[in-house]
Design a protein around this motif. Structure first.
Motif, PDB file in Angstrom:
ATOM      1  N   ARG A 121       0.833  -1.212   0.000  1.00 41.23           N
ATOM      2  CA  ARG A 121       0.000   0.000   0.000  1.00 41.23           C
ATOM      3  C   ARG A 121       0.869   1.263   0.000  1.00 41.23           C
ATOM      4  O   ARG A 121       0.516   2.268  -0.636  1.00 41.23           O
ATOM      5  CB  ARG A 121      -0.924  -0.017   1.213  1.00 41.23           C
ATOM      6  CG  ARG A 121      -1.810   1.206   1.327  1.00 41.23           C
ATOM      7  CD  ARG A 121      -3.048   0.929   2.149  1.00 41.23           C
ATOM      8  NE  ARG A 121      -3.934  -0.004   1.467  1.00 41.23           N
ATOM      9  CZ  ARG A 121      -5.114  -0.401   1.936  1.00 41.23           C
ATOM     10  NH1 ARG A 121      -5.539   0.030   3.110  1.00 41.23           N
ATOM     11  NH2 ARG A 121      -5.853  -1.231   1.256  1.00 41.23           N
ATOM     12  N   ALA A 122       2.000   1.227   0.698  1.00 36.55           N
ATOM     13  CA  ALA A 122       2.856   2.412   0.799  1.00 36.55           C
ATOM     14  C   ALA A 122       3.434   2.828  -0.546  1.00 36.55           C
ATOM     15  O   ALA A 122       3.649   4.026  -0.783  1.00 36.55           O
ATOM     16  CB  ALA A 122       3.993   2.151   1.797  1.00 36.55           C
ATOM     17  N   PHE A 123       3.687   1.859  -1.433  1.00 35.95           N
ATOM     18  CA  PHE A 123       4.376   2.182  -2.684  1.00 35.95           C
ATOM     19  C   PHE A 123       3.534   1.940  -3.933  1.00 35.95           C
ATOM     20  O   PHE A 123       4.017   2.125  -5.040  1.00 35.95           O
ATOM     21  CB  PHE A 123       5.689   1.399  -2.756  1.00 35.95           C
ATOM     22  CG  PHE A 123       6.613   1.686  -1.608  1.00 35.95           C
ATOM     23  CD1 PHE A 123       7.296   2.883  -1.541  1.00 35.95           C
ATOM     24  CD2 PHE A 123       6.743   0.784  -0.575  1.00 35.95           C
ATOM     25  CE1 PHE A 123       8.115   3.174  -0.464  1.00 35.95           C
ATOM     26  CE2 PHE A 123       7.571   1.051   0.516  1.00 35.95           C
ATOM     27  CZ  PHE A 123       8.259   2.255   0.569  1.00 35.95           C
ATOM     28  N   TYR A 124       2.288   1.545  -3.738  1.00 37.35           N
ATOM     29  CA  TYR A 124       1.396   1.311  -4.872  1.00 37.35           C
ATOM     30  C   TYR A 124       1.216   2.604  -5.680  1.00 37.35           C
ATOM     31  O   TYR A 124       1.137   3.676  -5.082  1.00 37.35           O
ATOM     32  CB  TYR A 124       0.032   0.838  -4.349  1.00 37.35           C
ATOM     33  CG  TYR A 124      -0.952   0.521  -5.446  1.00 37.35           C
ATOM     34  CD1 TYR A 124      -0.934  -0.718  -6.079  1.00 37.35           C
ATOM     35  CD2 TYR A 124      -1.886   1.475  -5.868  1.00 37.35           C
ATOM     36  CE1 TYR A 124      -1.832  -1.002  -7.098  1.00 37.35           C
ATOM     37  CE2 TYR A 124      -2.777   1.205  -6.887  1.00 37.35           C
ATOM     38  CZ  TYR A 124      -2.738  -0.038  -7.504  1.00 37.35           C
ATOM     39  OH  TYR A 124      -3.621  -0.315  -8.510  1.00 37.35           O
ATOM     40  N   PRO A 125       1.194   2.549  -7.017  1.00 35.75           N
ATOM     41  CA  PRO A 125       1.166   1.350  -7.871  1.00 35.75           C
ATOM     42  C   PRO A 125       2.542   0.813  -8.252  1.00 35.75           C
ATOM     43  O   PRO A 125       2.636  -0.113  -9.046  1.00 35.75           O
ATOM     44  CB  PRO A 125       0.422   1.844  -9.100  1.00 35.75           C
ATOM     45  CG  PRO A 125       0.863   3.287  -9.216  1.00 35.75           C
ATOM     46  CD  PRO A 125       0.983   3.779  -7.799  1.00 35.75           C
ATOM     47  N   ALA A 126       3.608   1.396  -7.711  1.00 33.87           N
ATOM     48  CA  ALA A 126       4.941   0.875  -7.999  1.00 33.87           C
ATOM     49  C   ALA A 126       5.154  -0.449  -7.269  1.00 33.87           C
ATOM     50  O   ALA A 126       4.448  -0.780  -6.316  1.00 33.87           O
ATOM     51  CB  ALA A 126       5.999   1.885  -7.576  1.00 33.87           C
TER      52      ALA A 126
END
Length: 298
Positions: free
Chosen positions: A46-51
């Motif tokens: 969740r912290a880096f979405y969509p990466a």
């Protein structure tokens, strides 16, 4: 997300993940297959979405893990396209000629620290995300969110830095590394609440199932080829579940009929002992956890 879960806890964890990735060059997430590390993976996604999650997972495999946990680990990694590093305690034993413990209480749990520190050096990790929480055990309560380890991998509570107003100082000297605890301020209840609200899958071990077990020292031990039984001990089938999941040789079960998330949470609410009360390795001495941490434990 339902208002049943305090959103500020999730926001704090996401902030910690992003801060660590900004401040450190080579972070890694220490993955055990337990509910806390599974929750960490979901928070990292969740912290880096969509990466893609910008660091790998690393599992220190004792060789004595629950098969259900290993199967879940591999399915999860494939499902979310995560990078996984597996470092084996067995390799450490063979390469360093370590003589293992023997007897009915023998465990490889302490050897994980050696494998972990070697892996950190091998891969040049400067920060390791972990699922430790302050409510688990008194030694855990002394940790900071950015918890510095010296160049020998050791932890000293006297040398930890103040963390005022969410200011996280990631400056380290050559050879040092940091353990990062995004859910440090969560409780066991918070973790389960988050898992329920987010519908996060867990290994079947966490829910009531029939299993071959035996009783020792007032605890329910899982029957395993890795555990030497003493004279007079006999296995039997029993409905149990696990509140915490680690190496089979150091993780006790609890008698339970809780087969659903709601039932498990009801049990936790009524429990009179902490989840670490089912960790056999914590019963070795009053300061067992702190002693392991001083030697480089997670």
């Amino acid at each position: 997300m339902s208002p049943n879960f305090p959103r500020e806890l999730e926001n704090e964890a996401i902030y910690i993940f992003r801060e660590a990735v900004e401040q450190f060059k080579h972070p890694v997430l220490l993955f055990s297959g337990g509910k806390d590390s599974i929750a960490l993976v979901q928070l990292a996604i969740r912290a880096f979405y969509p990466a893609k999650v910008p660091f790998p997972l690393m599992h220190i495999d004792t060789g004595h893990n629950f098969p259900e946990a290993l199967a879940f680990r591999d399915e999860m990694v494939q499902k979310f396209g995560l990078d996984l590093i597996v470092e084996k305690v067995e390799d450490t034993i063979q390469e360093q000629g370590i003589i293992e413990e023997k007897g009915p209480y023998a465990s490889r749990n302490a050897l994980q620290s050696i494998t972990l520190l070697d892996a950190i050096e091998k891969h040049k990790f400067d920060a390791c995300f972990g699922g430790a929480r302050r409510d688990e055990e008194k030694a855990r309560a002394k940790e900071r969110i950015f918890s510095v380890r010296d160049d020998f991998g050791q932890w000293s509570p006297e040398q930890q830095r103040p963390e005022l107003f969410n200011m996280l100082n990631g400056s380290i000297q050559t050879g040092e590394n940091v353990r990062v605890f995004p859910i440090s301020n969560w409780t066991e209840w918070d973790v389960w609440n988050y898992i329920k609200e987010e519908e996060i899958a867990l290994p079947s071990l966490y829910f009531a199932h029939e299993r071959e077990v035996f009783h020792r020292d007032g605890m329910i031990w899982p029957a395993s080829p890795y555990i030497q039984m003493s004279k007079g001990e006999e296995t039997h089938r029993q409905i149990v579940r696990f509140r915490t999941v680690g190496d089979m040789t150091c993780t006790a079960a609890v008698a339970s009929d809780a087969r659903s998330m709601e039932d498990v949470m009801g049990e936790i609410w009524a429990a009179k002992i902490s989840e670490r009360g089912a960790r056999i390795d914590d019963q070795r001495s009053e300061a067992a956890m702190e002693e392991r941490k001083l030697n480089g434990y997670f």
